[in-house]
Motif scaffolding. Sequence first.
Motif, short mmCIF file in Angstrom:
data_model
loop_
_atom_site.label_atom_id
_atom_site.label_comp_id
_atom_site.label_asym_id
_atom_site.label_seq_id
_atom_site.Cartn_x
_atom_site.Cartn_y
_atom_site.Cartn_z
N LEU A 25 35.29 61.30 38.30
CA LEU A 25 36.59 60.64 38.40
C LEU A 25 37.22 60.91 39.76
CD1 LEU A 25 39.02 59.11 37.26
CD2 LEU A 25 39.77 61.24 36.17
N ARG A 64 41.86 53.78 35.67
CA ARG A 64 42.84 52.69 35.49
C ARG A 64 44.26 53.14 35.80
NH1 ARG A 64 39.77 52.06 30.77
NH2 ARG A 64 41.44 53.04 29.59
N THR A 95 43.97 60.65 34.25
CA THR A 95 42.92 60.93 33.27
C THR A 95 41.82 59.88 33.30
OG1 THR A 95 44.08 59.73 31.52
CG2 THR A 95 44.60 62.06 31.78
N THR A 96 42.15 58.68 33.77
CA THR A 96 41.17 57.61 33.93
C THR A 96 41.44 56.90 35.25
OG1 THR A 96 42.51 55.94 32.79
CG2 THR A 96 41.02 57.27 31.43
N VAL A 124 40.52 64.87 33.14
CA VAL A 124 40.03 64.00 32.06
C VAL A 124 40.64 64.38 30.72
CG1 VAL A 124 37.96 63.28 30.82
CG2 VAL A 124 37.89 63.53 33.29
#
Length: 432
Positions: free
Chosen positions: A295, A419, A416-417, A398
Amino acid sequence: MTSTLGDLASSATGTLTSRLAALSTRSMRYIEPVTRAAAPVARAGKAAANAVPVAGRIVIGAAIGCLLVGFLLHWSELVFIGVTLTAALAIACGYAIGRTTYAVTVELNPRRVVVGGRALGRIAVANSGQRPVLPSRIELPVGAAHAEFQLPRLAPGQEHEDLFAVPTHRRALILAGPATSVRGDQLGLLRRTQTWTDRIELFVHPQTSRLKASAQGLVRDLEGQPTKTITNSDLAFHALRPYEQGDSMRNVHWRTSARTGQLMVRQYQETRRSQMLLVLGADAAHYASDDEFELAVSVLASVGVHVIGEENQIVAGWDGGAMHTVSPVSLLDDSCRLEPVKRGAKPLREVVRGLAARQSQPSVVLLVVGSQTPAADLRAVATLFNHDTVFTAVRADVAGEAVMRRSGPVTVASVTTLRELPLMLSRLGTRQ
């Protein structure tokens, strides 16, 4: 008497030294030709050793042992076993001996894919000789795996083609090749290999997110960013002050001067084009999992691609050094090589210091870190820059939640993502 003995000893020592030097010179004249003559023999011996796998060496040793013991002890059974093993080796030699006239082509299409994309490979083998070639096989390393392709008997000019799929479920730099033909028996006693191609690179790029235009408050400034430094000539108007000797008459504000009866000149806030420093902290101890590191790499790639696309100045890097930022593709290619540093990781402050030395004082510093990075490390990095630099950290977390916090002089945005990145950057832009 004593001096005479000393002179004799020194004379003898000098004579011995000169003779040894002459002998060494003459020896080198003979050693060098012998070494050059022995080099091909050594290479041939090495090739022969490589042509005999472990199974073949065991059979050779067993054959010699059975024949010696059988003849010495008159043990006919051992002699029979030794003869049988020798015959097997002789048959294996028949499979390995012979010329191979291949023209091998390995292609990957496409050469660059995003994680999870479809990447296909093609290997084509043609007989470029004037005689038929016996069946064999081609071994092709693809990343950590090895693919094997069985080749039929090829007539002169005949071509055989195989297709294969390359797994792209994780970001990586995958090396395909070299393609090696293998000739040998079915038992694997002897094998003869020949390399035909070089390695081909397949870049599996990380996933990236398209940043919104509203994020440009953080990563884009077309006219430059005003600083708190006051100057006599720039773009951002600050105030008027009385004229002083040496001031340029071009900066005189004539309307105000006429109204006040005193010459007044303009002052400006010094501005500069955005110079971004983008750094990934790769210390493995700062990441809770491999997914968290992936990530972080995606965050780095997303911001870097956006800034390069806007044609702004940028220096990007990690613990392993600076990355190429000539184009978005070059940055994405380098991102495929990023790996967590598990041993001997440098302090985060030293990593940023080394990369910051590649440009003048940056106007924007974006640090991408893991969820286990101590807040003290972020504050230590912030001390490297002055108050005119916008310093921000994006934390890949995450298992956490998307929040924005202030830790001393540092604004820390946790995602966390992938997006969530555009929204976080837009919020950071409005806070600056």
